[in-house]
Enzyme design. Sequence first.
Site, PDB file in Angstrom:
ATOM      1  N   LYS A   1       0.833  -1.204   0.000  1.00  0.00           N
ATOM      2  CA  LYS A   1       0.000   0.000   0.000  1.00  0.00           C
ATOM      3  C   LYS A   1       0.878   1.269   0.000  1.00  0.00           C
ATOM      4  CE  LYS A   1      -3.427  -2.794  -0.042  1.00  0.00           C
ATOM      5  NZ  LYS A   1      -4.162  -3.370   1.066  1.00  0.00           N
TER       6      LYS A   1
HETATM    7  C1  PLP Z   1      -5.187  -4.443   1.481  1.00  0.00           C
HETATM    8  C2  PLP Z   1      -6.655  -4.365   1.495  1.00  0.00           C
HETATM    9  C3  PLP Z   1      -7.433  -4.758   2.591  1.00  0.00           C
HETATM   10  C4  PLP Z   1      -6.877  -5.480   3.774  1.00  0.00           C
HETATM   11  O1  PLP Z   1      -5.819  -4.889   4.396  1.00  0.00           O
HETATM   12  P1  PLP Z   1      -4.784  -5.748   5.264  1.00  0.00           P
HETATM   13  O2  PLP Z   1      -3.998  -4.676   5.935  1.00  0.00           O
HETATM   14  O3  PLP Z   1      -3.982  -6.567   4.332  1.00  0.00           O
HETATM   15  O4  PLP Z   1      -5.575  -6.561   6.233  1.00  0.00           O
HETATM   16  C5  PLP Z   1      -8.795  -4.554   2.527  1.00  0.00           C
HETATM   17  N1  PLP Z   1      -9.382  -4.019   1.458  1.00  0.00           N
HETATM   18  C6  PLP Z   1      -8.678  -3.656   0.370  1.00  0.00           C
HETATM   19  C7  PLP Z   1      -9.394  -3.050  -0.786  1.00  0.00           C
HETATM   20  C8  PLP Z   1      -7.295  -3.836   0.346  1.00  0.00           C
HETATM   21  O5  PLP Z   1      -6.607  -3.508  -0.741  1.00  0.00           O
END
Ligand code: PLP
Length: 380
Positions: A183
């Site tokens: 991210k």
């Molecule tokens: C990455 C992501 C999540 C989950 O996040 P984590 O930190 O990996 O638990 C949820 N929704 C979307 C759209 C994501 O890209």
Amino acid sequence: MSTFIPYGRQSIDADDIQAVIDVLNSDFLTTGPAVESFEQAVAEYVGARYAVAVSSGTAALHAAMYAIGISSDDEVIVPPITFAATANGVAFQRGTPVFADVDPETLLLDPACVEEKITPRTKAVIAVDFAGQPCDYDALRQCASRHSLTLLDDACHALGAAYKGRMAGSLAELNIFSFHPVKHITTGEGGMITTDDETLAKRMRIFRNHCINTDYRQREERGDWFYEMVDLGYNYRLSDLQCALGLSQLKKLPAWIKRRQEVAHRYDEAFAGSPAVNPLRVRADISHAYHLYVIRVPGATRSAFFTALRNRGIGVNVHYIPVHLHPFYRSTFGTGPGLCPVAESAYEQIISLPMFHGITDSQVKAVIVAVLEEAESLPA
Ligand SMILES: *Cc1c(COP(=O)(O)O)cnc(C)c1O
């Protein structure tokens, strides 16, 4: 494969490392001052009153569903083109995720499809700012308020994005972020919920700490030991080590978003003349955070295209297998093919190209050359 170009990658510099070392040398490895500092910095950045740090984006979705009281009688509308965790948060609370289809050009939740899926049991809508492009929040807010639903934004792709000048994180009643290494900024694992609602923020703070109604600092101030666990909560806390890293990363976010937009611009220009390579549409009323850069290729050639690019060291990926097609959803909620035809047909065509702030110009060029060459060599 030293020349392999991944689809996403974190950047960690000496300042980030020093920030974590400083916490290691301090009194608090967790539940200390770095947590609040990180929360305040994120709240300020997105223009929300409150931010609640939790251990992942998934935990953030769960906490949000808890905060608005989702339970076994409730339905929550979600798009199928997202990471499964968006819908899993509903299922954790024994609610029913209801899948509404997406717009074919942006793959964002289609407000008209949301409207069709509303029943007397619908409690909330989770919009997902897929790839980093905010959804149509004017339409979604109108729909939510007309039916007295809570609107949430799974903004895990959209930290740094904006809709009509308003930042993602302030577009819905509850807004969810992830700090996984792919991210925009990372804490290793981590998540955050932003909101203007003080009551919901408090509920999520208690939820992340076992639903214990006072924290140890309040007990210390009072000089006693008494606490009560008022509901079934979890340990979803984010440590000070992680928050210090997040705070240090956040300082670099504006420059990183700019770089991602620049890379997207290069891709846009390069693919504009190629009939076989069709990037998702970007609306004019938004600022895109480009967590992903997604192209569509003719469905019959996607698999060959994907393999050819991987063989050339280009870390392409597919985001996402529609959530309602996963075995868990089919067997638990009776979903399956035909439920969201736009998402299902888009899924056959999509490929995510490498997109991260640390990508070099020569890597961008290598991706473009490989994509265009493969597009030309595929059978029409
Ligand atoms: C990455 C992501 C999540 C989950 O996040 P984590 O930190 O990996 O638990 C949820 N929704 C979307 C759209 C994501 O890209």
